[in-house]
Design an enzyme around this catalytic site. Sequence first.
Site, PDB file in Angstrom:
ATOM      1  N   TYR A   1       0.828  -1.210   0.000  1.00 39.06           N
ATOM      2  CA  TYR A   1       0.000   0.000   0.000  1.00 39.06           C
ATOM      3  C   TYR A   1       0.865   1.264   0.000  1.00 39.06           C
ATOM      4  CZ  TYR A   1      -3.788  -3.178   1.446  1.00 39.06           C
ATOM      5  OH  TYR A   1      -4.695  -4.203   1.522  1.00 39.06           O
TER       6      TYR A   1
ATOM      7  N   HIS B   1       0.627 -11.538   1.569  1.00 41.57           N
ATOM      8  CA  HIS B   1      -0.405 -10.834   0.810  1.00 41.57           C
ATOM      9  C   HIS B   1      -0.978 -11.661  -0.341  1.00 41.57           C
ATOM     10  CE1 HIS B   1      -1.655  -6.404  -0.129  1.00 41.57           C
ATOM     11  NE2 HIS B   1      -2.662  -7.230  -0.270  1.00 41.57           N
TER      12      HIS B   1
END
Length: 381
Positions: free
Chosen positions: A139, A196
């Site tokens: 992110y 992730h």
Amino acid sequence: MPKEPSFGNQTKTSLSALSKLLHLFIALIMTDYNEKRTEFVKRANSQRAAMLSLTTFGILLLTVVYHGRSLFPKDEDRQLSDTGLPPLAPAAVIAPGVEKPFVSLGTGGGMVGNRSVVEEAVRTWLSIGGSGLDTAIDYKNDDLVGAALESSGILRERVFLTTKQPGPIGFHETVEALRDSLVRLRTTYVDLYLIHFPDLPDPKNQSGKELRQETWKGMEEVLKRGWTKSIGVSNYKISDLEDTLEIAQVPPALNQVLWNPATHDDGLLVFCQANGIALEAWSPLGGHDSRHGEVLELPIMQRIAESHGVSTAQVALKWTLQHGMTLATGTTQEEHMRTDLDVFGFRLTDEEAASISDIQNQSETMLHLRSSWNATIEEMR
């Protein structure tokens, strides 16, 4: 012949006097005894009264402490009460001694690439009672999450912090990734550390299975070091989980996946529940780039929302929660944050939940939505 002297009367007189003296002496002794006895009784009664008061106080104190309302709060309890913050949102147990809030604020989605809004969003979330924060290395805003958490003044123990490393990157890389993340997050530990994605370009030319297994050993290593309280995965299919469980000494605590009324893998949920793995939804509202996706505008969602006096977004979140899942939402608006947290005051009927589950089988609008989500996932890899 003279008479012998008579001592009878004198003797009687002496005995009488002696008797009086003896009675007087006894009377004095009894008087003293009674006075002392009275004083003793008074003292004893006073002691009994004191003991009774102490006993009563002790019972009251034990009762208060037993019910969790200690008369002498710990320093950390005082700090929490002094902040004036609202109560923490309900939480789910995902690992031994680890409770994760059912609803977390994610800093992906619309916050990716929009760094100016991240700190304020995190501070707002924490100020209204939110306690779960979800970020990731990909992110590129976890440093702002750390800054917001530090400046909020809220105890670290009050916040559940999740972060993610990119994917199957290897043992040492997994350890180093979390070490660097902790620096950016300005903390000594996270509450949940995730992989992730199950697949990434492999610089070591290993098979996906081998690299996933090596990476999982790195996850177990940071857990041993105390850098995280729990470990898990994200976007894993059943086959990916099976590869991990094959060698895991500590199984994944959680698998975070795309889940909403328009797209959900019910078989994956069954597999996770059977193996003690919590399932968490990302994009639970059915739209990745907008707060209200197309799924929230469907007539069935609107009818159910009206019947409960809530929004269609709250209906979508409640549907996920009633599957026994946790979820991560993404918004920068306080009004939406409050409604995201306010989903515990109503319950969907079995019929309502089933009709929402059936949305993904309605092909009219779902093809467009699924292609959009697939493109989003590819962009995130």
